[in-house]
Design an enzyme around this catalytic site. Structure first.
Site, PDB file in Angstrom:
ATOM      1  N   HIS A  13      14.176 -56.151  18.399  1.00 41.02           N
ATOM      2  CA  HIS A  13      14.545 -54.875  17.779  1.00 41.02           C
ATOM      3  C   HIS A  13      14.610 -55.007  16.262  1.00 41.02           C
ATOM      4  O   HIS A  13      14.315 -54.067  15.531  1.00 41.02           O
ATOM      5  CB  HIS A  13      15.900 -54.408  18.330  1.00 41.02           C
ATOM      6  N   ASP A  36      -6.269 -55.691  28.058  1.00 38.09           N
ATOM      7  CA  ASP A  36      -6.214 -56.124  29.454  1.00 38.09           C
ATOM      8  C   ASP A  36      -7.611 -56.325  30.039  1.00 38.09           C
ATOM      9  O   ASP A  36      -7.800 -57.167  30.919  1.00 38.09           O
ATOM     10  CB  ASP A  36      -5.440 -55.117  30.304  1.00 38.09           C
ATOM     11  N   CYS A  49      -8.791 -47.914  23.040  1.00 41.35           N
ATOM     12  CA  CYS A  49      -7.461 -48.009  22.450  1.00 41.35           C
ATOM     13  C   CYS A  49      -6.977 -49.453  22.377  1.00 41.35           C
ATOM     14  O   CYS A  49      -5.833 -49.697  21.981  1.00 41.35           O
ATOM     15  CB  CYS A  49      -6.468 -47.149  23.224  1.00 41.35           C
ATOM     16  N   GLU A  52      -9.351 -50.689  32.127  1.00 40.99           N
ATOM     17  CA  GLU A  52      -8.848 -52.007  31.727  1.00 40.99           C
ATOM     18  C   GLU A  52      -9.010 -53.033  32.842  1.00 40.99           C
ATOM     19  O   GLU A  52      -8.620 -54.189  32.693  1.00 40.99           O
ATOM     20  CB  GLU A  52      -7.386 -51.902  31.301  1.00 40.99           C
TER      21      GLU A  52
END
Length: 574
Positions: A193, A459, A506, A435
């Site tokens: 984070h 992937d 993408c 993918e």
């Protein structure tokens, strides 16, 4: 004084910065020793008061995060509120004090260490790094039990680079970007984070630099590079001059690239491609148009789920999707339905550990099995569709039956909303992410039923070459220039062209300027990438000629190895 020392860590937030070191040493749980008490009631009262003070602190930090970073980032701190109120976290501390006579400090250390250890033992990197959030809460509790205020990072009033063992999310939220130019920490990873917040704040950051940072003293002069992860301590004049020159070139390059923000990506012979952005949160969509995005080619909705301690309901999801649709002002937004599993976990789903999670119960497989997840998400997307140009993409589709089941659920949800009198867009394109090789090999069949394809090369490479992309020992085999991958991409684009539908990409390959001539030559229609890559790719595309690229692609399709492909592309752009 240490001079000229080079320290290497993980670059997690771009930018070269120079400044004085501000060594930050907050209260540490590691300093707590085991101690019994004869005053359990007093210690328990101390702990409960500390909890109330922590909650007040967090309320103030959440309010600041909402103003500076947006609601999605504030959720990170809301997760800490949930943790404090979690029956498996705070009550066991009280129990250790009352029943076993441990001091409040010892009880905090024991439970925080145990809880953080549980997260650290998880296989998934993202979940491992949630241990930092646990320690953040523990450190704040300890500070209040000791009855003293921690030196506040928000009080810094001069330009500095912070050096710390670790910076917690609540530390990071406090940073005033007018004065804090960057930070370097001993621990931390790219999906923490702290890294996410540093990126949002635009602060150069290096994490995971190790014990070497212990040599840095308050006031040392530092140069950090958030792209490469390098830090130079007290550089000599020659090094400083070289770094200043590098900064000057970077500034010139940024200024030059800025000219492409509003330019279209059109080759010299008129072939136009659409350049879109990949995003994970609604806040990332706010300034995409100014950066040159013609749409959002991939909205990773899983971050909406991963940043919470419970499932986001339909209203929360609707507001997130509506926010992105409105921010893009009618430009296309491809929303990927929940892609959880593999390297992304949701504790509140209580999924079983799997031997091969990337090949197991994830993404559309999970959503078709637990359809309430998909139904809620589709309702939220369809409701938000009246606010912009939304498209829906199903991930991890391996065969036509999965696609048809997902499409049937979509149709049922749409019909249900119509019966309820809830408006939706008149038309909504629905596509699949390519993918998995089985989907690519059946692209001709899918193309007759879907509205679009989007190729996820990250992937697709992993599954085609059979290489775990998280495994450093075989990382040299992971290459989207592998001829087998390129042939699959070609097959998908050809299939879409025959059915007059569009194909996007993408995965990381779309944002690699070296790959641009090949993708132009293959005829890819839409390219979606990290916003930081859009202007670089546009610049390359405008310098290309499609006819030449097509001939290059033909040659590459006949090559044997990734090395040959890479060499051909480098030679083409030399």
């Amino acid at each position: 004084m240490t001079t000229g020392l080079n320290i290497q860590g993980l670059g997690v937030s771009e930018g070269i910065q120079m400044g004085k070191a501000f060594v930050y040493t907050p209260v540490s749980l590691d300093t707590v020793e085991d101690r019994k008490t004869d005053h359990s009631d007093h210690e328990a009262a101390l702990l409960r008061t500390a909890k109330e003070q922590c909650l007040k602190d967090l309320d103030a930090l959440i309010e600041r995060a909402q103003k500076v970073l947006g609601e999605e980032k504030a959720v990170i701190l809301k997760g800490q509120v949930s943790m404090l109120n979690d029956p498996s976290f705070f009550p066991p501390m009280e129990k250790l004090i009352i029943q076993e006579q441990w001091s409040a400090e010892t009880a905090i250390r024991m439970i925080v260490k145990k809880t953080a250890g549980l997260f650290e033992s998880m296989a998934n990197e993202y979940m491992r790094e949630r241990a930092a959030d646990v320690r953040d809460v523990g450190g704040r509790l300890l500070m209040h039990v000791r009855g003293r205020q921690q030196s506040s990072l928000s009080d810094i009033q001069e330009e500095v680079i912070i050096v710390a063992d670790d910076l917690t999310p609540s530390d990071t939220v406090q940073l005033d970007t007018r004065f804090v130019k960057g930070f370097i920490t001993r621990v931390g990873g790219k999906t923490s984070h702290t890294a996410i917040l540093a990126n949002s704040l635009g602060i150069a950051a290096i994490l995971g630099a190790g014990k070497a940072i212990e040599t840095i003293q308050d006031g040392d002069y530092l140069v950090i590079d958030g792209s490469t992860g390098s830090c130079v301590v007290n550089p000599d004049e020659e090094t400083l001059a070289a770094i200043r020159e590098k900064m000057r070139h970077q500034e010139e390059s940024r200024n030059e690239l800025q000219a492409y923000a509003n330019a279209e990506a059109v080759t010299s012979d008129g072939f136009r491609i659409e350049v879109a952005a990949n995003i994970g949160t609604p806040e990332e969509a706010r300034d995409l148009i100014e950066k040159g995005a013609e749409g959002v080619g991939l909205y990773r909705t899983e971050f909406l789920f991963m940043s919470r301690s419970s499932m986001p309901d339909e209203e929360i999801q609707y507001n997130a999707y509506k926010s992105v649709a409105e921010a893009m002002q009618g430009r296309p937004v491809v929303i990927r339905t929940l892609d959880i599993g593999g390297d992304k976990e949701l504790p509140y789903l209580e999924l079983e550990q799997e031997m091969n999670p990337f090949l197991g119960y994830r993404a559309i497989r999970l959503c078709l099995d637990r359809q309430e997840l998909l139904v809620t998400q589709l309702r939220a997307i369809l409701r938000a569709s009246v606010h912009g140009n939304l498209k829906i993409m199903f991930p991890m589709i391996s065969g036509l039956e999965e696609w048809r089941k997902a499409k049937a659920i979509y149709e049922d949800v749409r019909a249900q909303l119509q019966q309820e009198g809830i408006p939706t867009a008149d038309t909504l394109e629905i596509g699949i992410m390519i993918e998995i090789p089985s989907a690519a090999l059946q692209a001709d069949r899918f193309a007759k039923e879907v509205d679009f394809f989007s190729i996820g090369t990250n992937d697709l490479v992993q599954y085609t070459v059979a290489v775990d992309r998280m495994n450093e020992r075989v990382s040299d085999l992971y290459d989207y220039f592998h001829p087998a991958v390129i042939r699959l991409i070609k097959q998908v684009i050809d299939a879409s062209n025959r059915q007059n539908i569009w194909t996007g990409m993408c995965g990381s390959m779309a944002g690699d300027p070296l790959a641009a001539p090949l993708l132009v030559g293959l005829g890819l229609h839409e390219w979606s990438m990290a916003p930081s890559s859009m202007q670089k790719v546009k610049r390359v595309v405008t310098q290309l000629n499609r006819e030449s690229c097509s001939k290059l692609a033909e040659r590459i399709l006949d090559m044997d190895t990734p090395t040959e492909v890479r060499a051909a592309l480098e030679s083409f752009q030399a």
